[in-house]
Design a protein around this motif. Structure first.
Motif, mmCIF file in Angstrom:
data_model
loop_
_atom_site.group_PDB
_atom_site.id
_atom_site.type_symbol
_atom_site.label_atom_id
_atom_site.label_comp_id
_atom_site.label_asym_id
_atom_site.label_seq_id
_atom_site.Cartn_x
_atom_site.Cartn_y
_atom_site.Cartn_z
ATOM 1 N N PHE A 67 5.573 4.401 4.825
ATOM 2 C CA PHE A 67 4.282 4.548 4.145
ATOM 3 C C PHE A 67 3.867 3.188 3.600
ATOM 4 O O PHE A 67 4.657 2.512 2.933
ATOM 5 C CB PHE A 67 4.390 5.566 3.007
ATOM 6 C CG PHE A 67 3.137 5.666 2.185
ATOM 7 C CD1 PHE A 67 2.066 6.434 2.619
ATOM 8 C CD2 PHE A 67 3.017 4.991 0.975
ATOM 9 C CE1 PHE A 67 0.901 6.524 1.864
ATOM 10 C CE2 PHE A 67 1.868 5.072 0.211
ATOM 11 C CZ PHE A 67 0.801 5.849 0.662
ATOM 12 N N ILE A 68 2.609 2.797 3.875
ATOM 13 C CA ILE A 68 2.114 1.498 3.420
ATOM 14 C C ILE A 68 0.936 1.698 2.483
ATOM 15 O O ILE A 68 -0.112 2.227 2.881
ATOM 16 C CB ILE A 68 1.702 0.600 4.599
ATOM 17 C CG1 ILE A 68 2.898 0.343 5.522
ATOM 18 C CG2 ILE A 68 1.133 -0.726 4.089
ATOM 19 C CD1 ILE A 68 2.577 -0.522 6.727
ATOM 20 N N ALA A 69 1.114 1.306 1.231
ATOM 21 C CA ALA A 69 0.012 1.238 0.265
ATOM 22 C C ALA A 69 -0.581 -0.155 0.379
ATOM 23 O O ALA A 69 0.138 -1.150 0.272
ATOM 24 C CB ALA A 69 0.531 1.487 -1.151
ATOM 25 N N THR A 70 -1.879 -0.240 0.589
ATOM 26 C CA THR A 70 -2.479 -1.547 0.824
ATOM 27 C C THR A 70 -3.966 -1.529 0.504
ATOM 28 O O THR A 70 -4.605 -0.468 0.504
ATOM 29 C CB THR A 70 -2.279 -1.980 2.292
ATOM 30 O OG1 THR A 70 -2.788 -3.298 2.484
ATOM 31 C CG2 THR A 70 -2.976 -1.021 3.247
ATOM 32 N N ASP A 71 -4.505 -2.720 0.237
ATOM 33 C CA ASP A 71 -5.948 -2.878 0.062
ATOM 34 C C ASP A 71 -6.574 -3.500 1.302
ATOM 35 O O ASP A 71 -7.749 -3.877 1.285
ATOM 36 C CB ASP A 71 -6.256 -3.726 -1.176
ATOM 37 C CG ASP A 71 -5.632 -5.115 -1.102
ATOM 38 O OD1 ASP A 71 -4.817 -5.362 -0.197
ATOM 39 O OD2 ASP A 71 -5.956 -5.957 -1.968
ATOM 40 N N HIS A 72 -5.800 -3.624 2.367
ATOM 41 C CA HIS A 72 -6.301 -4.190 3.618
ATOM 42 C C HIS A 72 -6.770 -3.056 4.513
ATOM 43 O O HIS A 72 -6.006 -2.129 4.824
ATOM 44 C CB HIS A 72 -5.207 -5.003 4.316
ATOM 45 C CG HIS A 72 -5.712 -5.798 5.481
ATOM 46 N ND1 HIS A 72 -6.343 -7.014 5.332
ATOM 47 C CD2 HIS A 72 -5.686 -5.550 6.827
ATOM 48 C CE1 HIS A 72 -6.674 -7.484 6.517
ATOM 49 N NE2 HIS A 72 -6.289 -6.613 7.445
ATOM 50 N N ALA A 73 -8.026 -3.124 4.956
ATOM 51 C CA ALA A 73 -8.621 -1.983 5.649
ATOM 52 C C ALA A 73 -8.298 -1.929 7.134
ATOM 53 O O ALA A 73 -8.284 -0.853 7.729
ATOM 54 C CB ALA A 73 -10.144 -2.010 5.461
ATOM 55 N N GLY A 74 -8.037 -3.064 7.780
ATOM 56 C CA GLY A 74 -7.901 -3.072 9.228
ATOM 57 C C GLY A 74 -6.507 -2.736 9.718
ATOM 58 O O GLY A 74 -5.547 -3.447 9.423
ATOM 59 N N LYS A 75 -6.380 -1.664 10.503
ATOM 60 C CA LYS A 75 -5.078 -1.281 11.053
ATOM 61 C C LYS A 75 -4.519 -2.292 12.054
ATOM 62 O O LYS A 75 -3.301 -2.423 12.171
ATOM 63 C CB LYS A 75 -5.166 0.101 11.702
ATOM 64 C CG LYS A 75 -5.073 1.254 10.710
ATOM 65 C CD LYS A 75 -4.872 2.574 11.429
ATOM 66 C CE LYS A 75 -4.643 3.700 10.438
ATOM 67 N NZ LYS A 75 -4.398 4.997 11.110
#
Length: 622
Positions: A481-489
């Motif tokens: 699971f990745i929590a992130t503020d980066h939108a691009g997969k």
């Protein structure tokens, strides 16, 4: 009412054509239509003016007025998320909660312990929050219910005959900076024996998503069960800003510090919910004692074990003793001072090898009716610090109480916890299905990868670099699971080539009806339950995940819990930082860049001693 005189012939002349009276000139008759047009134009002009005025007033009071905007936003939020989506029982629970909250916060003279309990902080019941079952939700619980803690009072201000207050401005940064500031402020209010005044609901940095669809003005009640925190603790009173302004400011009890003249709130407004708080902040700065020298990093806010000026002076003497042989932080690396050590020994570790003076709650501050803590970047006045790195308590039992208070009561609300629990349950089911025999418990790993507007460039690694730094700890093909503020997969493809990666947005069903501005907090909770966690150095978002994992390690007595170390929690930024949590590191600057084991190590020690000793701090009821 008689109308205007007619410009045409009289009715009598028209009724008696044989009359001898001189007929009107023909020009009179030819002008008659033009006169009627002028009259109609005048009436139309008056009607138009009235209409424009009414529309203008309507637009101002129903659309442009800030207070109405907030009300409309709330109504829209309720329509979007309550109508047709919640059961009748849930709507009734919300209505009752609002009534109870009003009873507690807004009705003058309400006895705190006379009101019924608003919420049970002890466990986690998701029945009214869309699930999951209590059995599945239980793994989120790291907090404890300690009845004796709720009776503990600070020795400071116990015998004050007049109520005193503490007001504050939320931090201007992201939510985790705001959270850190709140934790410090609320403990200072308790330590000073002051009533804590909560700021009105307002917009918060990065928490303004979908403003046309949902609520975007928040108070701390939206994230925590603040109403219950104040209700449960004998030594802590919490009121709203509206009640404070009604009871104190509007009754003429606040004066301008320069002129000495009674000053009332701007426009005599007491309800500032959803309104630009700048005028209110400026007003409070003018009518309260706002200490500018209480600056985390340059001083230690110290509180004695007893009230009285001589006890505060003893703390200064203790600091002078520390300075005679000023310790370096490295002296305590993997060598923590026992939590119940002498005040002098604990102060030596608390100074972090840097702080050489104390912030003392002196006589001037104690006499002030209202103490106000600003967040004013131009003056570099800001409570951006961990509470445990800034607050020092001479009594070790008081120190541990403060850490338990934050753990047990300043935890995210049930709505947020339950949303996270639903996702954790779904994650475990996904991981279990992928490997039923090898992973029967559905273990998953987790990341927090910070990019966005983060100013620390050294942590902005490409995904290929991140993979190289973490591959030795993770299992090929594991669910991550990745929590992130980066939108691009596409950025994460190098990780997706090796792991089954998922993000919060992959759980739309579990998040149905949840305010999207809560997603960051849900991300933290889901990431905290990962078997192995990799965080971002310097990020206060990652820092809180590490602290939650520290709380869990103490509760479950995981390997390393005696020294507060975490053996499955790392930073992904490189070998230098990777293993910081696998060894005991004392508090050291920069304090905000990470969490420290002192905030959770041996946190439950001395509960019995506090229970026996708390009575000496209590004022006998009359």
């Amino acid at each position: 009412m008689a109308g205007p005189p007619s410009s045409g012939p009289s009715l009598d002349n028209e009724s008696h054509p044989g009359s001898k009276s001189k007929p009107p000139p023909t020009t009179r008759n030819t002008n008659k239509p033009r006169t009627n047009a002028a009259q109609s134009t005048y009436v139309l002009f008056v009607v138009t003016c009235i209409f424009v005025t009414m529309v203008g007033n309507f637009l101002h009071h129903r659309i442009a007025d800030p207070h109405t905007l907030h009300t409309r936003s709330m109504e829209m939020f309720e329509r979007e998320h309550l109508s047709g989506k919640l059961k009748e029982k849930e709507r009734e629970a919300i209505r009752v909660k609002k009534i109870k909250k009003d009873e507690l916060h807004l009705l003058p003279g309400t006895e705190k312990h006379g009101a019924p309990p608003l919420h049970d902080l002890a466990g986690l019941n998701c029945e009214d929050h869309g699930g999951p079952s209590n059995d599945l939700a239980a793994e989120m619980v790291y907090w404890s219910d300690i009845p004796s803690d709720s009776e503990f009072r600070s020795p400071i201000g116990l015998h004050d005959t007049e109520k005193k207050y503490l007001t504050f401005e939320p931090d201007g940064g992201g939510f985790n900076n705001i959270r850190m500031s709140l934790e410090t402020i609320i403990l200072m209010a308790h330590a000073m024996g002051r009533t804590l005044v909560m700021p009105p609901s307002q917009g918060m940095y990065l928490l303004r998503k979908d403003r046309d669809k949902q609520k975007v003005h928040f108070s701390f009640d939206d994230f925590y069960h603040m109403e219950q925190v104040g209700y449960e603790h004998a030594g802590l009173d919490i009121i709203s800003m509206e009640q404070f302004l009604q009871d104190v400011a509007m009754t003429g009890n606040l004066k301008n510090k320069t002129s000495g003249v009674v000053a009332f709130p701007p426009d005599n407004r007491t309800n500032w919910d959803g309104i630009d708080p700048k005028p209110l902040k400026e007003y409070l700065r003018d009518v309260t004692l706002a200490p500018l020298d209480w600056n985390p990093g340059s001083c230690l806010a110290a509180f004695p074990s007893d009230d009285g000026p001589e006890h505060f002076e003893e703390l200064n003497d203790m600091m002078e003793e520390v300075k005679k042989n000023f310790p370096r932080w490295t002296e305590f690396k993997n060598n923590p001072v026992p939590v119940d050590a002498s005040p002098l020994a604990r102060m030596k570790e608390a100074v972090g090898g840097q702080v050489r003076k104390l912030c003392i709650y002196d006589e001037k501050m104690q006499k002030a009716p209202v103490v106000h803590f600003m967040c004013y970047h131009k003056l570099r006045v800001r409570m951006l610090t961990h509470f445990y790195s800034f607050l020092y308590f001479e009594d070790w039992k008081h120190d541990l109480w403060s850490k338990r208070f934050v753990r047990d009561h300043l935890r995210y609300s049930d709505e947020i916890q339950c949303a996270a629990a639903r996702i954790v349950s779904a994650l475990r089911e996904r991981a279990r299905k992928r490997d039923p025999k090898g992973n029967p418990h559905g273990e998953y790993d987790s990341f927090h990868i910070r990019r966005g507007d983060f100013q620390y460039k050294a942590t902005r690694l490409e995904a290929e670099e991140i993979y190289e730094n973490v591959k030795d700890e993770l299992t090929e093909g594991a669910t991550v699971f990745i929590a992130t503020d980066h939108a691009g997969k596409p950025f994460f493809k190098p990780l997706a080539n090796h792991y089954d990666i998922v993000f919060l947005k992959d759980f739309k069903k579990e998040l149905e009806g949840v305010n999207t501005n809560y997603y960051g907090m849900i991300d933290q909770l889901v990431a905290s339950r990962g078997r192995i966690f990799f965080g971002c150095y310097h990020s206060t978002f990652s820092g809180f995940i590490f602290r939650i994992r520290g709380y869990h390690s103490q509760k479950d007595q995981l390997p390393g819990f005696e020294q507060g170390t975490l053996h499955h929690s790392f930073y992904y930024s490189g070998q230098k930082d990777k293993n910081l949590y696998t060894e005991y590191t004392p508090i050291k600057p920069p304090y905000f860049s990470r969490e420290f084991p002192i905030s959770w190590r041996d946190i439950d020690k001395g509960i019995d001693e506090l229970s026996r000793g708390s009575s000496e701090f209590e004022v006998e009821s009359e």
